[in-house]
Write a protein that holds these residues in place. Structure first.
Motif, PDB file in Angstrom:
ATOM      1  N   VAL A   6       0.841  -1.205   0.000  1.00 49.26           N
ATOM      2  CA  VAL A   6       0.000   0.000   0.000  1.00 49.26           C
ATOM      3  C   VAL A   6       0.873   1.252   0.000  1.00 49.26           C
ATOM      4  O   VAL A   6       0.577   2.229  -0.692  1.00 49.26           O
ATOM      5  CB  VAL A   6      -0.971  -0.010   1.200  1.00 49.26           C
ATOM      6  CG1 VAL A   6      -1.655   1.338   1.373  1.00 49.26           C
ATOM      7  CG2 VAL A   6      -2.011  -1.105   1.031  1.00 49.26           C
ATOM      8  N   ILE A   7       1.971   1.225   0.746  1.00 50.57           N
ATOM      9  CA  ILE A   7       2.887   2.377   0.769  1.00 50.57           C
ATOM     10  C   ILE A   7       3.485   2.595  -0.612  1.00 50.57           C
ATOM     11  O   ILE A   7       3.523   3.724  -1.111  1.00 50.57           O
ATOM     12  CB  ILE A   7       3.992   2.174   1.832  1.00 50.57           C
ATOM     13  CG1 ILE A   7       3.395   2.310   3.227  1.00 50.57           C
ATOM     14  CG2 ILE A   7       5.132   3.174   1.638  1.00 50.57           C
ATOM     15  CD1 ILE A   7       4.346   1.961   4.344  1.00 50.57           C
ATOM     16  N   ILE A   8       3.946   1.533  -1.242  1.00 50.89           N
ATOM     17  CA  ILE A   8       4.546   1.656  -2.578  1.00 50.89           C
ATOM     18  C   ILE A   8       3.512   2.165  -3.577  1.00 50.89           C
ATOM     19  O   ILE A   8       3.783   3.091  -4.350  1.00 50.89           O
ATOM     20  CB  ILE A   8       5.145   0.298  -3.035  1.00 50.89           C
ATOM     21  CG1 ILE A   8       6.354  -0.046  -2.177  1.00 50.89           C
ATOM     22  CG2 ILE A   8       5.521   0.335  -4.507  1.00 50.89           C
ATOM     23  CD1 ILE A   8       6.863  -1.461  -2.364  1.00 50.89           C
ATOM     24  N   TYR A   9       2.312   1.582  -3.545  1.00 54.92           N
ATOM     25  CA  TYR A   9       1.246   2.001  -4.456  1.00 54.92           C
ATOM     26  C   TYR A   9       0.880   3.474  -4.225  1.00 54.92           C
ATOM     27  O   TYR A   9       0.778   4.251  -5.180  1.00 54.92           O
ATOM     28  CB  TYR A   9       0.020   1.105  -4.267  1.00 54.92           C
ATOM     29  CG  TYR A   9      -1.176   1.543  -5.074  1.00 54.92           C
ATOM     30  CD1 TYR A   9      -1.239   1.289  -6.437  1.00 54.92           C
ATOM     31  CD2 TYR A   9      -2.237   2.206  -4.464  1.00 54.92           C
ATOM     32  CE1 TYR A   9      -2.335   1.685  -7.182  1.00 54.92           C
ATOM     33  CE2 TYR A   9      -3.337   2.606  -5.203  1.00 54.92           C
ATOM     34  CZ  TYR A   9      -3.377   2.356  -6.556  1.00 54.92           C
ATOM     35  OH  TYR A   9      -4.456   2.757  -7.289  1.00 54.92           O
ATOM     36  N   SER A  10       0.708   3.860  -2.970  1.00 55.34           N
ATOM     37  CA  SER A  10       0.334   5.242  -2.651  1.00 55.34           C
ATOM     38  C   SER A  10       1.440   6.217  -3.034  1.00 55.34           C
ATOM     39  O   SER A  10       1.162   7.317  -3.521  1.00 55.34           O
ATOM     40  CB  SER A  10       0.022   5.378  -1.161  1.00 55.34           C
ATOM     41  OG  SER A  10      -1.070   4.572  -0.811  1.00 55.34           O
ATOM     42  N   PHE A  11       2.680   5.814  -2.819  1.00 51.05           N
ATOM     43  CA  PHE A  11       3.805   6.684  -3.173  1.00 51.05           C
ATOM     44  C   PHE A  11       3.820   6.950  -4.677  1.00 51.05           C
ATOM     45  O   PHE A  11       3.958   8.103  -5.110  1.00 51.05           O
ATOM     46  CB  PHE A  11       5.116   6.052  -2.722  1.00 51.05           C
ATOM     47  CG  PHE A  11       6.322   6.857  -3.118  1.00 51.05           C
ATOM     48  CD1 PHE A  11       6.678   7.995  -2.405  1.00 51.05           C
ATOM     49  CD2 PHE A  11       7.092   6.483  -4.209  1.00 51.05           C
ATOM     50  CE1 PHE A  11       7.784   8.736  -2.777  1.00 51.05           C
ATOM     51  CE2 PHE A  11       8.196   7.222  -4.580  1.00 51.05           C
ATOM     52  CZ  PHE A  11       8.545   8.360  -3.859  1.00 51.05           C
ATOM     53  N   PHE A  12       3.680   5.886  -5.457  1.00 47.63           N
ATOM     54  CA  PHE A  12       3.675   6.078  -6.912  1.00 47.63           C
ATOM     55  C   PHE A  12       2.454   6.864  -7.371  1.00 47.63           C
ATOM     56  O   PHE A  12       2.543   7.682  -8.283  1.00 47.63           O
ATOM     57  CB  PHE A  12       3.751   4.732  -7.639  1.00 47.63           C
ATOM     58  CG  PHE A  12       5.136   4.169  -7.671  1.00 47.63           C
ATOM     59  CD1 PHE A  12       6.180   4.877  -8.247  1.00 47.63           C
ATOM     60  CD2 PHE A  12       5.405   2.933  -7.107  1.00 47.63           C
ATOM     61  CE1 PHE A  12       7.470   4.358  -8.273  1.00 47.63           C
ATOM     62  CE2 PHE A  12       6.687   2.409  -7.125  1.00 47.63           C
ATOM     63  CZ  PHE A  12       7.725   3.135  -7.716  1.00 47.63           C
ATOM     64  N   LYS A  13       1.320   6.640  -6.732  1.00 46.81           N
ATOM     65  CA  LYS A  13       0.108   7.369  -7.081  1.00 46.81           C
ATOM     66  C   LYS A  13       0.297   8.866  -6.817  1.00 46.81           C
ATOM     67  O   LYS A  13      -0.052   9.702  -7.655  1.00 46.81           O
ATOM     68  CB  LYS A  13      -1.036   6.803  -6.243  1.00 46.81           C
ATOM     69  CG  LYS A  13      -2.375   7.058  -6.712  1.00 46.81           C
ATOM     70  CD  LYS A  13      -2.788   6.137  -7.817  1.00 46.81           C
ATOM     71  CE  LYS A  13      -4.290   6.189  -7.794  1.00 46.81           C
ATOM     72  NZ  LYS A  13      -4.984   5.877  -8.912  1.00 46.81           N
ATOM     73  N   VAL A  14       0.869   9.223  -5.659  1.00 47.38           N
ATOM     74  CA  VAL A  14       1.125  10.628  -5.320  1.00 47.38           C
ATOM     75  C   VAL A  14       2.175  11.202  -6.258  1.00 47.38           C
ATOM     76  O   VAL A  14       2.036  12.321  -6.765  1.00 47.38           O
ATOM     77  CB  VAL A  14       1.568  10.760  -3.841  1.00 47.38           C
ATOM     78  CG1 VAL A  14       2.112  12.148  -3.545  1.00 47.38           C
ATOM     79  CG2 VAL A  14       0.404  10.439  -2.919  1.00 47.38           C
ATOM     80  N   PHE A  15       3.227  10.445  -6.526  1.00 52.26           N
ATOM     81  CA  PHE A  15       4.306  10.920  -7.390  1.00 52.26           C
ATOM     82  C   PHE A  15       3.803  11.152  -8.821  1.00 52.26           C
ATOM     83  O   PHE A  15       4.101  12.171  -9.432  1.00 52.26           O
ATOM     84  CB  PHE A  15       5.455   9.910  -7.392  1.00 52.26           C
ATOM     85  CG  PHE A  15       6.616  10.313  -8.240  1.00 52.26           C
ATOM     86  CD1 PHE A  15       7.443  11.345  -7.847  1.00 52.26           C
ATOM     87  CD2 PHE A  15       6.867   9.656  -9.432  1.00 52.26           C
ATOM     88  CE1 PHE A  15       8.530  11.726  -8.635  1.00 52.26           C
ATOM     89  CE2 PHE A  15       7.945  10.029 -10.229  1.00 52.26           C
ATOM     90  CZ  PHE A  15       8.777  11.067  -9.823  1.00 52.26           C
TER      91      PHE A  15
END
Length: 128
Positions: free
Chosen positions: A111-120
């Motif tokens: 979830v952290i990786i997915y959210s990070f890429f989504k925000v980026f």
């Protein structure tokens, strides 16, 4: 929204990491026996290091209905607990707790990786 999910996931990851450090409580030890307490399962375990073993491998098993064991009584104890099935039940309980923890940890990291890429990606699209 994605930034809040990222912050919440990082916070949850920190809690999970802290919980992993708080799982085991090391108790008294001797040359051959090392006692520890699994706080998650509420179970005392012992690591037995055979004195004449060719390697440094240890045997680990739960202490059921007792607080300590003498090295000469280990085979008798393990045979009795294995026949009753309680030894296996304690191992299964410990394995379920460990697997559940690892599952939560991996899910949180994903979830952290997915959210990070989504925000980026959203920020890159806004700039470009």
């Amino acid at each position: 929204m994605n930034t809040k999910k990222l912050i919440f996931s990082v916070f949850t990851l920190c809690i999970l990491i802290i919980l992993s450090f708080l799982r085991w409580d090391n108790l008294e030890s001797s040359a051959d026996l090392h006692y520890k307490y699994d706080r998650w399962a509420g179970q005392k375990w012992v690591e037995f290091y055979p004195p004449l073993a060719a390697s440094s491998n240890s045997m680990e098993f739960p202490l059921i209905y007792m607080d300590e064991i003498h090295p000469n009584d280990i085979n008798k104890y393990l045979g009795k607990q294995a026949l009753s099935g309680e030894l296996v039940n304690k191992w299964i309980e410990r394995t379920k707790l460990t697997d559940g923890y690892i599952g939560l940890l991996l899910l949180n990291i994903l979830v952290i990786i997915y959210s990070f890429f989504k925000v980026f990606i959203l920020r890159v699209k806004k700039i470009g």
